[in-house]
Design a protein around this motif. Structure first.
Motif, short mmCIF file in Angstrom:
data_model
loop_
_atom_site.label_atom_id
_atom_site.label_comp_id
_atom_site.label_asym_id
_atom_site.label_seq_id
_atom_site.Cartn_x
_atom_site.Cartn_y
_atom_site.Cartn_z
N GLY A 1 0.84 -1.23 0.01
CA GLY A 1 0.05 -0.02 0.11
C GLY A 1 0.86 1.43 0.13
N ASP A 2 2.19 1.17 0.23
CA ASP A 2 2.90 2.51 0.46
C ASP A 2 3.46 2.88 -1.20
N THR A 3 3.72 3.79 -1.20
CA THR A 3 4.57 4.46 -2.37
C THR A 3 5.87 5.00 -1.92
N VAL A 4 7.06 4.53 -2.77
CA VAL A 4 8.28 4.79 -2.54
C VAL A 4 8.95 5.20 -3.80
N SER A 5 9.73 6.39 -3.55
CA SER A 5 10.46 6.82 -4.50
C SER A 5 11.84 7.43 -3.99
N CYS A 6 12.72 7.83 -5.24
CA CYS A 6 13.96 8.53 -4.83
C CYS A 6 14.42 9.06 -6.04
N PRO B 1 24.14 9.38 -0.45
CA PRO B 1 22.67 9.65 -0.58
C PRO B 1 22.00 8.25 -0.73
N ALA B 2 20.78 8.47 -0.61
CA ALA B 2 19.85 7.33 -0.52
C ALA B 2 19.95 6.56 -1.72
N GLU B 3 20.24 6.81 -2.74
CA GLU B 3 20.72 6.33 -3.95
C GLU B 3 21.57 6.90 -4.89
N ILE B 4 22.41 6.26 -5.52
CA ILE B 4 23.17 6.72 -6.64
C ILE B 4 22.38 7.48 -7.87
N SER B 5 21.46 6.90 -8.22
CA SER B 5 20.51 7.54 -9.16
C SER B 5 18.99 7.14 -8.62
N GLY B 6 18.26 8.21 -9.24
CA GLY B 6 17.03 7.96 -8.66
C GLY B 6 16.10 6.81 -9.32
N PHE B 7 14.93 6.40 -8.90
CA PHE B 7 13.86 5.64 -9.57
C PHE B 7 12.44 6.14 -9.43
N PRO B 8 11.82 5.72 -10.01
CA PRO B 8 10.29 6.27 -10.24
C PRO B 8 9.68 5.82 -9.14
N THR B 9 8.28 6.29 -8.91
CA THR B 9 7.62 6.09 -7.74
C THR B 9 6.95 4.55 -8.22
N VAL B 10 7.26 3.87 -6.91
CA VAL B 10 6.78 2.47 -7.02
C VAL B 10 5.53 2.29 -5.86
N THR B 11 4.44 1.65 -6.40
CA THR B 11 3.38 1.44 -5.45
C THR B 11 3.46 -0.17 -4.92
N VAL B 12 3.79 -0.18 -3.86
CA VAL B 12 3.88 -1.79 -3.26
C VAL B 12 2.50 -2.41 -3.13
N PRO B 13 2.40 -3.64 -3.96
CA PRO B 13 1.16 -4.37 -3.82
C PRO B 13 1.05 -4.85 -2.38
N GLU B 14 -0.24 -5.08 -1.95
CA GLU B 14 -0.60 -5.51 -0.70
C GLU B 14 -0.03 -6.88 -0.54
N GLY B 15 0.52 -7.17 0.82
CA GLY B 15 1.38 -8.64 1.03
C GLY B 15 2.51 -8.54 0.42
N ARG B 16 3.22 -7.47 0.12
CA ARG B 16 4.51 -7.40 -0.30
C ARG B 16 5.51 -6.37 -0.08
N LEU B 17 6.63 -6.30 -0.14
CA LEU B 17 7.76 -5.60 0.60
C LEU B 17 8.56 -4.99 -0.45
N PHE B 18 9.09 -3.76 -0.22
CA PHE B 18 10.06 -3.33 -1.11
C PHE B 18 11.53 -3.28 -0.02
N LEU B 19 12.44 -3.88 -0.48
CA LEU B 19 13.66 -3.75 0.19
C LEU B 19 14.81 -3.13 -0.45
N LEU B 20 15.84 -2.62 0.39
CA LEU B 20 17.04 -2.03 0.11
C LEU B 20 18.10 -2.26 0.84
N GLY B 21 19.48 -2.55 0.27
CA GLY B 21 20.62 -2.67 1.28
C GLY B 21 21.09 -1.35 1.82
N ASP B 22 21.63 -1.15 3.01
CA ASP B 22 22.19 0.04 3.45
C ASP B 22 23.56 0.48 2.45
N GLN B 23 24.05 -0.19 1.85
CA GLN B 23 25.19 0.23 0.83
C GLN B 23 24.78 0.18 -0.27
N ARG B 24 24.05 1.39 -0.56
CA ARG B 24 22.91 1.42 -2.03
C ARG B 24 23.94 1.46 -3.07
#
Length: 258
Positions: A109-114, A137-160
């Motif tokens: 249900g979240d939206t995430v972008s950078c 920075p949070a990312e070397i290059s940005g990415f478009p807005t992603v809407t996370v489907p219900e029941g799923r997760l968006f994951l990142l490493g700390d060493q981006r």
């Protein structure tokens, strides 16, 4: 004739004390301490074995929070209990045929972008990620807005800049997301080297509650308390024996000085 009698009264049992040193009360307390210590020590280890799983992290994608080769303890959790900011162990065949460790930055249900001023944005809020390497920075290059489907997760490493995470799978059918059911455990602490509990991801508090730490501190406290009681109880006998021998030598010296 004028001399003193040197006759002494022998202690019961012919002067030989073959029982344990110390008073009966002291022995009972010593045995009780050892028994209680064993219960706490073994109980703590058993509880930890049921609740936690050890993992060795093979890459530096989670540095500086977790570096390559670090040994971590991860609490067994249901994927439905995972919240934003959690560092989780999961396995997704679309990513790799092995357990992976990443940080959850968005849930169903979240939206995430950078990026906005070099920072991650979730549900329109800029996230302060204090666990990232200083000055990155949070990312070397940005990415478009992603809407996370219900029941799923968006994951990142700390060493981006080196992490193969959700951003590397945006073109996949799942849009880089992972099912909650793929999560096996949530990382609580780095135990080798002994860096301790992971930093709390306070930047996500404005989006909802954070996960509570697992019972690791309580488990460690039980094991340490048990070890102290075992050592203390076991030391009573030798200590009492040494004290009794010291008193006996003192008494013999006093008698001989007559």
């Amino acid at each position: 004739m004028g001399g003193e009698s040197t006759t002494r009264t022998a202690p019961p049992g012919g002067g030989t004390n073959k029982g344990p040193a110390g008073s009966r009360t002291g022995q009972r307390l010593s045995n009780l301490a050892v028994a209680l210590g064993l219960a706490l020590f073994l109980g703590g280890f058993a509880w930890g074995a049921v609740v936690y799983r050890p993992y060795t992290v093979p890459t530096s994608s989670m540095a500086p929070s977790i570096d390559a080769g670090d040994r971590v303890l991860a609490q067994r959790v249901d994927g439905g209990d995972v919240r934003r900011g959690d560092v989780v162990v999961f396995k997704d065949e679309a990513w790799a045929n092995a357990p992976m460790v990443k940080r959850v930055v968005a849930v169903g249900g979240d939206t995430v972008s950078c990026c906005q001023e070099g920072r991650l944005k979730v549900n329109g809020k800029v996230i302060d990620e204090t666990y990232l390497p200083d000055g990155t920075p949070a990312e070397i290059s940005g990415f478009p807005t992603v809407t996370v489907p219900e029941g799923r997760l968006f994951l990142l490493g700390d060493q981006r800049d080196t992490s193969l995470d959700s951003t590397a799978h945006l073109a996949d059918a799942a849009g880089g997301t992972v099912s909650r059911g793929a999560v096996d455990a949530r990382v609580d602490a780095v135990v080798w080297p002994m860096n301790g509990m992971l930093e709390r991801p306070t930047g996500f508090e404005t989006l909802g509650g954070l996960s509570s730490p697992g019972p690791l501190r309580t488990v460690v406290a039980l094991v340490l308390a048990g070890a102290v009681l075992i050592l203390g109880g076991a030391a009573y006998g030798p200590f009492a024996k040494r004290a009794a021998a010291s008193r006996a030598r003192t008494g013999t010296g006093a008698t001989g000085a007559r």
